[in-house]
Each structure stands twice: as C-alpha cells, then as structure tokens.
Motif scaffolding. Sequence first.
Motif, PDB file in Angstrom:
ATOM      1  N   PHE A  70      -6.328 -53.814  10.978  1.00  0.00           N
ATOM      2  CA  PHE A  70      -6.692 -53.175   9.618  1.00  0.00           C
ATOM      3  C   PHE A  70      -6.535 -53.935   8.350  1.00  0.00           C
ATOM      4  O   PHE A  70      -6.464 -53.427   7.227  1.00  0.00           O
ATOM      5  CB  PHE A  70      -5.606 -51.941   9.523  1.00  0.00           C
ATOM      6  CG  PHE A  70      -5.598 -50.984  10.845  1.00  0.00           C
ATOM      7  CD1 PHE A  70      -6.597 -49.990  10.863  1.00  0.00           C
ATOM      8  CD2 PHE A  70      -4.757 -51.310  11.936  1.00  0.00           C
ATOM      9  CE1 PHE A  70      -6.791 -49.042  12.012  1.00  0.00           C
ATOM     10  CE2 PHE A  70      -5.143 -50.480  13.022  1.00  0.00           C
ATOM     11  CZ  PHE A  70      -6.090 -49.333  12.972  1.00  0.00           C
ATOM     12  N   PHE A 111      -8.284 -39.986  14.988  1.00  0.00           N
ATOM     13  CA  PHE A 111      -8.011 -41.205  14.272  1.00  0.00           C
ATOM     14  C   PHE A 111      -6.949 -41.761  15.528  1.00  0.00           C
ATOM     15  O   PHE A 111      -6.677 -40.851  16.610  1.00  0.00           O
ATOM     16  CB  PHE A 111      -7.041 -41.100  12.934  1.00  0.00           C
ATOM     17  CG  PHE A 111      -6.010 -39.795  13.346  1.00  0.00           C
ATOM     18  CD1 PHE A 111      -4.735 -40.104  13.955  1.00  0.00           C
ATOM     19  CD2 PHE A 111      -6.308 -38.685  12.876  1.00  0.00           C
ATOM     20  CE1 PHE A 111      -3.690 -39.157  13.785  1.00  0.00           C
ATOM     21  CE2 PHE A 111      -5.310 -37.638  13.026  1.00  0.00           C
ATOM     22  CZ  PHE A 111      -4.349 -37.841  13.422  1.00  0.00           C
ATOM     23  N   LYS A 146     -10.190 -41.147   4.113  1.00  0.00           N
ATOM     24  CA  LYS A 146     -11.246 -42.213   4.441  1.00  0.00           C
ATOM     25  C   LYS A 146     -11.987 -42.303   3.043  1.00  0.00           C
ATOM     26  O   LYS A 146     -12.289 -43.487   2.591  1.00  0.00           O
ATOM     27  CB  LYS A 146     -12.050 -41.974   5.367  1.00  0.00           C
ATOM     28  CG  LYS A 146     -11.292 -42.282   6.801  1.00  0.00           C
ATOM     29  CD  LYS A 146     -12.452 -42.059   7.953  1.00  0.00           C
ATOM     30  CE  LYS A 146     -11.851 -42.562   9.139  1.00  0.00           C
ATOM     31  NZ  LYS A 146     -12.161 -43.663   9.773  1.00  0.00           N
ATOM     32  N   GLU A 153      -7.296 -45.541   6.193  1.00  0.00           N
ATOM     33  CA  GLU A 153      -7.162 -45.409   7.530  1.00  0.00           C
ATOM     34  C   GLU A 153      -5.964 -44.669   7.824  1.00  0.00           C
ATOM     35  O   GLU A 153      -4.845 -45.043   7.357  1.00  0.00           O
ATOM     36  CB  GLU A 153      -7.312 -46.735   8.133  1.00  0.00           C
ATOM     37  CG  GLU A 153      -8.565 -47.546   8.196  1.00  0.00           C
ATOM     38  CD  GLU A 153      -9.859 -46.680   8.635  1.00  0.00           C
ATOM     39  OE1 GLU A 153      -9.759 -46.318   9.697  1.00  0.00           O
ATOM     40  OE2 GLU A 153     -10.956 -47.200   7.968  1.00  0.00           O
ATOM     41  N   THR A 162      -3.910 -48.497   4.799  1.00  0.00           N
ATOM     42  CA  THR A 162      -3.632 -48.001   5.983  1.00  0.00           C
ATOM     43  C   THR A 162      -2.415 -46.943   6.052  1.00  0.00           C
ATOM     44  O   THR A 162      -1.443 -47.382   5.505  1.00  0.00           O
ATOM     45  CB  THR A 162      -3.573 -48.897   7.314  1.00  0.00           C
ATOM     46  OG1 THR A 162      -4.502 -49.717   7.351  1.00  0.00           O
ATOM     47  CG2 THR A 162      -3.391 -48.280   8.694  1.00  0.00           C
TER      48      THR A 162
END
Length: 156
Positions: free
Chosen positions: A29, A90, A62, A67, A34
């Motif tokens: 990520f 997810f 998003k 994320e 995130t």
Amino acid sequence: MAEQLATGNEAPDFTLTNSTGKQVSLTDFRGRKTVLYFYPAASTPGCTTEACDFRDNLNSLKSAGYEVVGISPDPEAKLAKFAGAESLNFPLLSDQDHAVAEAYGAWGEKKNYGKSYEGLIRSTVVLDGEGKVSVAQYNVRATGHVAKLRRDLGID
C-alpha cells in the motif's frame, strides 16, 4: 501489549494472509493513503455493521485517495465467508496470533459485564502514503464510526 500509535508514528510493517489465502503486506500500500481498521470478529452484529459501513462508503473513500483494509483475528475461511455474505469489496486480513493488532496498540485489556480479559480493541489507524500514522482512533464504536472518520478526514 504495545502502546497505542499516535499521529506521526511510523506504522509497523506486516505481512498477513487475506480471505483468499494470498499474502498481503503493508508495503503493498506504499504510495497510497490507507485505512486499517481492526475489528474483533467477523459476522458478529457490531463488526458486520462496521464492515458494511466501510463497504457502503468505499467509493467516497477511494475518491479521496484512501484504501480500506480490515484486520481481525479470524481465520481466512471465516473471513472469506464474511466477505461473501456481506459483499465486502475491500481486503480482510487474518491476524490469528494478534501480533499485528498488538503492534498497532489494538490488542489489550477489555471489560465486559464486569469481567476483564484481553482481546481486540476496535480501532482504526489511517496511514499516509509514506507509512506514517495520520489518524489513530481506539475504542471506536461500530455504529457511526465511518461517518465520524470521514468527517475527521475532511471527506464529504
């Protein structure tokens, strides 16, 4: 038990298995903001409410560049069943030995009906694209948490 994380802390690295058995690392990520949310148990009322809330708000998160990743001590098979039953869009990661939850300060003493025990503390840690903590929230409520998080992140 590790201390809870605070804004500016470096996020502890990890590699866990997702609901399909694939290895997922925090480094996957990098470069993206995130939201890591820690929840006690798949398919329980509070955890289902929270997961569906993240699912229903995923597009706006998003769009704002975030994320979302859910982490619990459940085994992969239980996560897969939960993701399928609730149409979760997810990744869900299995932290069966709760080492990642401990590293993030999301494992510790809980009280229920006057009894103390160790367990997962419902928590959300938001990381910037460089792996630093930008938001750390502990003992969050399942209901309304995503709306509060969106406000805190300035997402309409």
